[in-house]
Design a protein around this motif. Structure first.
Motif, PDB file in Angstrom:
ATOM      1  N   ILE A  19       0.850  -1.186   0.000  1.00  0.00           N
ATOM      2  CA  ILE A  19       0.000   0.000   0.000  1.00  0.00           C
ATOM      3  C   ILE A  19       0.889   1.241   0.000  1.00  0.00           C
ATOM      4  O   ILE A  19       1.787   1.366   0.828  1.00  0.00           O
ATOM      5  N   TRP A  20       0.619   2.145  -0.928  1.00  0.00           N
ATOM      6  CA  TRP A  20       1.335   3.410  -0.999  1.00  0.00           C
ATOM      7  C   TRP A  20       0.346   4.525  -0.701  1.00  0.00           C
ATOM      8  O   TRP A  20      -0.835   4.426  -1.008  1.00  0.00           O
ATOM      9  N   THR A  21       0.828   5.586  -0.092  1.00  0.00           N
ATOM     10  CA  THR A  21      -0.021   6.735   0.180  1.00  0.00           C
ATOM     11  C   THR A  21       0.803   8.009   0.013  1.00  0.00           C
ATOM     12  O   THR A  21       2.032   7.983   0.103  1.00  0.00           O
ATOM     13  N   ARG A  22       0.100   9.094  -0.236  1.00  0.00           N
ATOM     14  CA  ARG A  22       0.761  10.386  -0.421  1.00  0.00           C
ATOM     15  C   ARG A  22       0.843  11.077   0.927  1.00  0.00           C
ATOM     16  O   ARG A  22      -0.142  11.214   1.629  1.00  0.00           O
ATOM     17  N   ILE A  23       2.032  11.487   1.278  1.00  0.00           N
ATOM     18  CA  ILE A  23       2.225  12.221   2.522  1.00  0.00           C
ATOM     19  C   ILE A  23       3.267  13.308   2.283  1.00  0.00           C
ATOM     20  O   ILE A  23       4.294  13.061   1.652  1.00  0.00           O
ATOM     21  N   MET A  24       2.960  14.485   2.731  1.00  0.00           N
ATOM     22  CA  MET A  24       3.864  15.631   2.605  1.00  0.00           C
ATOM     23  C   MET A  24       4.328  15.848   1.157  1.00  0.00           C
ATOM     24  O   MET A  24       5.487  16.150   0.909  1.00  0.00           O
ATOM     25  N   GLY A  25       3.420  15.631   0.198  1.00  0.00           N
ATOM     26  CA  GLY A  25       3.713  15.964  -1.187  1.00  0.00           C
ATOM     27  C   GLY A  25       4.336  14.873  -2.024  1.00  0.00           C
ATOM     28  O   GLY A  25       4.592  15.077  -3.199  1.00  0.00           O
ATOM     29  N   TYR A  26       4.633  13.718  -1.454  1.00  0.00           N
ATOM     30  CA  TYR A  26       5.194  12.634  -2.261  1.00  0.00           C
ATOM     31  C   TYR A  26       4.640  11.295  -1.784  1.00  0.00           C
ATOM     32  O   TYR A  26       4.097  11.188  -0.695  1.00  0.00           O
ATOM     33  N   TYR A  33       6.687   3.011   7.150  1.00  0.00           N
ATOM     34  CA  TYR A  33       6.328   3.907   8.242  1.00  0.00           C
ATOM     35  C   TYR A  33       6.739   3.327   9.588  1.00  0.00           C
ATOM     36  O   TYR A  33       6.765   2.113   9.770  1.00  0.00           O
ATOM     37  N   ASN A  34       6.982   4.217  10.549  1.00  0.00           N
ATOM     38  CA  ASN A  34       7.218   3.757  11.916  1.00  0.00           C
ATOM     39  C   ASN A  34       5.867   3.352  12.527  1.00  0.00           C
ATOM     40  O   ASN A  34       4.819   3.670  11.978  1.00  0.00           O
ATOM     41  N   PRO A  35       5.859   2.629  13.656  1.00  0.00           N
ATOM     42  CA  PRO A  35       4.591   2.133  14.221  1.00  0.00           C
ATOM     43  C   PRO A  35       3.552   3.226  14.492  1.00  0.00           C
ATOM     44  O   PRO A  35       2.362   3.020  14.260  1.00  0.00           O
ATOM     45  N   GLY A  36       3.978   4.384  14.944  1.00  0.00           N
ATOM     46  CA  GLY A  36       3.042   5.473  15.222  1.00  0.00           C
ATOM     47  C   GLY A  36       2.392   6.000  13.960  1.00  0.00           C
ATOM     48  O   GLY A  36       1.187   6.263  13.922  1.00  0.00           O
ATOM     49  N   LYS A  37       3.169   6.176  12.911  1.00  0.00           N
ATOM     50  CA  LYS A  37       2.639   6.677  11.646  1.00  0.00           C
ATOM     51  C   LYS A  37       1.706   5.638  11.001  1.00  0.00           C
ATOM     52  O   LYS A  37       0.700   5.972  10.399  1.00  0.00           O
ATOM     53  N   LYS A  38       2.035   4.330  11.143  1.00  0.00           N
ATOM     54  CA  LYS A  38       1.157   3.272  10.627  1.00  0.00           C
ATOM     55  C   LYS A  38      -0.200   3.316  11.334  1.00  0.00           C
ATOM     56  O   LYS A  38      -1.241   3.212  10.692  1.00  0.00           O
ATOM     57  N   ALA A  39      -0.172   3.469  12.647  1.00  0.00           N
ATOM     58  CA  ALA A  39      -1.419   3.528  13.416  1.00  0.00           C
ATOM     59  C   ALA A  39      -2.242   4.730  12.961  1.00  0.00           C
ATOM     60  O   ALA A  39      -3.457   4.634  12.785  1.00  0.00           O
ATOM     61  N   GLU A  40      -1.586   5.859  12.762  1.00  0.00           N
ATOM     62  CA  GLU A  40      -2.271   7.068  12.292  1.00  0.00           C
ATOM     63  C   GLU A  40      -2.889   6.832  10.914  1.00  0.00           C
ATOM     64  O   GLU A  40      -4.026   7.235  10.651  1.00  0.00           O
ATOM     65  N   PHE A  41      -2.154   6.170  10.034  1.00  0.00           N
ATOM     66  CA  PHE A  41      -2.655   5.891   8.681  1.00  0.00           C
ATOM     67  C   PHE A  41      -3.925   5.051   8.738  1.00  0.00           C
ATOM     68  O   PHE A  41      -4.897   5.333   8.050  1.00  0.00           O
ATOM     69  N   TYR A  42      -3.927   3.998   9.557  1.00  0.00           N
ATOM     70  CA  TYR A  42      -5.084   3.108   9.609  1.00  0.00           C
ATOM     71  C   TYR A  42      -6.277   3.718  10.355  1.00  0.00           C
ATOM     72  O   TYR A  42      -7.390   3.230  10.218  1.00  0.00           O
ATOM     73  N   GLU A  43      -6.072   4.803  11.090  1.00  0.00           N
ATOM     74  CA  GLU A  43      -7.176   5.503  11.759  1.00  0.00           C
ATOM     75  C   GLU A  43      -7.787   6.597  10.894  1.00  0.00           C
ATOM     76  O   GLU A  43      -8.796   7.192  11.264  1.00  0.00           O
ATOM     77  N   ARG A  44      -7.206   6.872   9.740  1.00  0.00           N
ATOM     78  CA  ARG A  44      -7.693   7.942   8.872  1.00  0.00           C
ATOM     79  C   ARG A  44      -9.123   7.692   8.436  1.00  0.00           C
ATOM     80  O   ARG A  44      -9.551   6.571   8.229  1.00  0.00           O
ATOM     81  N   ARG A  45      -9.851   8.785   8.291  1.00  0.00           N
ATOM     82  CA  ARG A  45     -11.193   8.741   7.715  1.00  0.00           C
ATOM     83  C   ARG A  45     -11.122   9.510   6.407  1.00  0.00           C
ATOM     84  O   ARG A  45     -10.494  10.563   6.336  1.00  0.00           O
ATOM     85  N   TYR A  46     -11.743   8.996   5.404  1.00  0.00           N
ATOM     86  CA  TYR A  46     -11.652   9.591   4.078  1.00  0.00           C
ATOM     87  C   TYR A  46     -12.885  10.426   3.773  1.00  0.00           C
ATOM     88  O   TYR A  46     -13.988  10.075   4.156  1.00  0.00           O
TER      89      TYR A  46
END
Length: 79
Positions: A19-26, A33-46
């Protein structure tokens, strides 16, 4: 239940989907991702424009929330 023309794969024939995602322009793979950023990604609402419009229309029918600023731009009163 299988759909006509669907191919069934055995577990040993499968491969991991990256899975790829756009973050900070790229774009970056989520696997990096580090564990914290992964958790944040999976909590996102679209955002869904259709759902937002439904919410707007339903909020017009109900009483306004006193803790949410109205469209006039005034700040809500603090309790």
């Amino acid at each position: 239940m299988t759909v006509e023309g669907e191919t069934k794969l055995k577990n040993k024939e499968r491969q991991k989907c990256e899975i790829w995602t756009r973050i900070m322009g790229y774009f970056r793979p989520v696997s990096g991702y580090n564990p914290g950023k992964k958790a944040e990604f999976y909590e996102r609402r679209y955002f869904s424009e259709e759902k937002a419009l439904e919410n707007i229309n339903s909020s017009k029918d109900s009483d306004a929330d006193p803790d949410f600023p109205d469209q006039s731009g005034e700040e809500p009163t603090k309790h």
